[in-house]
Design a protein around this motif. Structure first.
Motif, PDB file in Angstrom:
ATOM      1  N   ARG A  45       0.832  -1.201   0.000  1.00 12.84           N
ATOM      2  CA  ARG A  45       0.000   0.000   0.000  1.00 12.84           C
ATOM      3  C   ARG A  45       0.869   1.254   0.000  1.00 12.84           C
ATOM      4  O   ARG A  45       0.610   2.206  -0.710  1.00 12.84           O
ATOM      5  N   GLN A  46       1.953   1.240   0.795  1.00 12.83           N
ATOM      6  CA  GLN A  46       2.866   2.387   0.832  1.00 12.83           C
ATOM      7  C   GLN A  46       3.526   2.601  -0.527  1.00 12.83           C
ATOM      8  O   GLN A  46       3.661   3.739  -0.979  1.00 12.83           O
ATOM      9  N   ARG A  47       3.938   1.529  -1.167  1.00 12.42           N
ATOM     10  CA  ARG A  47       4.555   1.652  -2.497  1.00 12.42           C
ATOM     11  C   ARG A  47       3.555   2.194  -3.509  1.00 12.42           C
ATOM     12  O   ARG A  47       3.893   3.046  -4.333  1.00 12.42           O
ATOM     13  N   LEU A  48       2.325   1.680  -3.451  1.00 10.99           N
ATOM     14  CA  LEU A  48       1.285   2.150  -4.366  1.00 10.99           C
ATOM     15  C   LEU A  48       0.988   3.625  -4.134  1.00 10.99           C
ATOM     16  O   LEU A  48       0.894   4.414  -5.079  1.00 10.99           O
ATOM     17  N   GLU A  49       0.848   4.024  -2.877  1.00  9.50           N
ATOM     18  CA  GLU A  49       0.579   5.430  -2.564  1.00  9.50           C
ATOM     19  C   GLU A  49       1.717   6.330  -3.039  1.00  9.50           C
ATOM     20  O   GLU A  49       1.476   7.418  -3.569  1.00  9.50           O
ATOM     21  N   ALA A  50       2.963   5.892  -2.859  1.00  7.20           N
ATOM     22  CA  ALA A  50       4.112   6.678  -3.311  1.00  7.20           C
ATOM     23  C   ALA A  50       4.112   6.810  -4.833  1.00  7.20           C
ATOM     24  O   ALA A  50       4.341   7.900  -5.370  1.00  7.20           O
ATOM     25  N   THR A  51       3.827   5.712  -5.517  1.00  6.32           N
ATOM     26  CA  THR A  51       3.796   5.738  -6.980  1.00  6.32           C
ATOM     27  C   THR A  51       2.680   6.641  -7.486  1.00  6.32           C
ATOM     28  O   THR A  51       2.891   7.460  -8.388  1.00  6.32           O
ATOM     29  N   LEU A  52       1.495   6.517  -6.903  1.00  3.96           N
ATOM     30  CA  LEU A  52       0.382   7.376  -7.312  1.00  3.96           C
ATOM     31  C   LEU A  52       0.658   8.841  -6.992  1.00  3.96           C
ATOM     32  O   LEU A  52       0.245   9.737  -7.728  1.00  3.96           O
ATOM     33  N   GLY A  53       1.378   9.105  -5.915  1.00  2.00           N
ATOM     34  CA  GLY A  53       1.777  10.471  -5.591  1.00  2.00           C
ATOM     35  C   GLY A  53       2.685  11.056  -6.658  1.00  2.00           C
ATOM     36  O   GLY A  53       2.551  12.217  -7.045  1.00  2.00           O
ATOM     37  N   GLU A  54       3.606  10.248  -7.150  1.00  2.00           N
ATOM     38  CA  GLU A  54       4.506  10.690  -8.224  1.00  2.00           C
ATOM     39  C   GLU A  54       3.724  10.946  -9.510  1.00  2.00           C
ATOM     40  O   GLU A  54       3.982  11.923 -10.220  1.00  2.00           O
ATOM     41  N   VAL A  55       2.768  10.075  -9.813  1.00  2.00           N
ATOM     42  CA  VAL A  55       1.941  10.255 -11.010  1.00  2.00           C
ATOM     43  C   VAL A  55       1.129  11.542 -10.885  1.00  2.00           C
ATOM     44  O   VAL A  55       1.065  12.343 -11.829  1.00  2.00           O
ATOM     45  N   ALA A  56       0.520  11.769  -9.735  1.00  2.00           N
ATOM     46  CA  ALA A  56      -0.279  12.984  -9.523  1.00  2.00           C
ATOM     47  C   ALA A  56       0.580  14.240  -9.660  1.00  2.00           C
ATOM     48  O   ALA A  56       0.154  15.226 -10.258  1.00  2.00           O
ATOM     49  N   ALA A  57       1.780  14.204  -9.123  1.00  2.00           N
ATOM     50  CA  ALA A  57       2.683  15.358  -9.235  1.00  2.00           C
ATOM     51  C   ALA A  57       3.035  15.627 -10.695  1.00  2.00           C
ATOM     52  O   ALA A  57       3.081  16.786 -11.123  1.00  2.00           O
ATOM     53  N   SER A  58       3.258  14.572 -11.450  1.00  2.00           N
ATOM     54  CA  SER A  58       3.577  14.728 -12.872  1.00  2.00           C
ATOM     55  C   SER A  58       2.389  15.310 -13.639  1.00  2.00           C
ATOM     56  O   SER A  58       2.549  16.217 -14.458  1.00  2.00           O
ATOM     57  N   VAL A  59       1.190  14.804 -13.363  1.00  2.00           N
ATOM     58  CA  VAL A  59      -0.014  15.307 -14.030  1.00  2.00           C
ATOM     59  C   VAL A  59      -0.235  16.771 -13.671  1.00  2.00           C
ATOM     60  O   VAL A  59      -0.539  17.599 -14.541  1.00  2.00           O
ATOM     61  N   ARG A  60      -0.088  17.115 -12.392  1.00  2.00           N
ATOM     62  CA  ARG A  60      -0.246  18.516 -11.966  1.00  2.00           C
ATOM     63  C   ARG A  60       0.726  19.419 -12.713  1.00  2.00           C
ATOM     64  O   ARG A  60       0.369  20.492 -13.185  1.00  2.00           O
ATOM     65  N   SER A  61       1.969  18.973 -12.825  1.00  2.00           N
ATOM     66  CA  SER A  61       2.989  19.759 -13.506  1.00  2.00           C
ATOM     67  C   SER A  61       2.631  19.967 -14.978  1.00  2.00           C
ATOM     68  O   SER A  61       2.755  21.072 -15.508  1.00  2.00           O
TER      69      SER A  61
END
Length: 73
Positions: free
Chosen positions: A37-53
């Motif tokens: 779950r922690q790995r998934l949350e970290a990965t989704l956080g990176e994806v969200a940051a990329s999309v926001r950018s």
């Protein structure tokens, strides 16, 4: 009416003004281990940051035709 020019307003700002902050939140999944779950949350956080950018680089002026822009933009 816009407070700023269409070339100063990002697509991210429009989306977040309507839907709220773009985040990577997800429902808790009981089928995952804590580590997974922690790995998934970290990965989704990176994806969200990329999309926001990426959305922040797209300005309304890029999406409107010249006839839709007020004079001077």
């Amino acid at each position: 009416r816009l407070d700023r020019g269409a070339d100063e307003i990002s697509l991210l700002e429009v989306i977040e003004a309507i839907d709220g902050p773009l985040t990577s939140s997800m429902p808790v999944n009981d089928g995952l281990t804590d580590e997974s779950r922690q790995r998934l949350e970290a990965t989704l956080g990176e994806v969200a940051a990329s999309v926001r950018s990426q959305l922040d680089t797209v300005k309304l002026a890029h999406l409107l035709s010249d006839s839709q822009l007020p004079d001077g933009e």
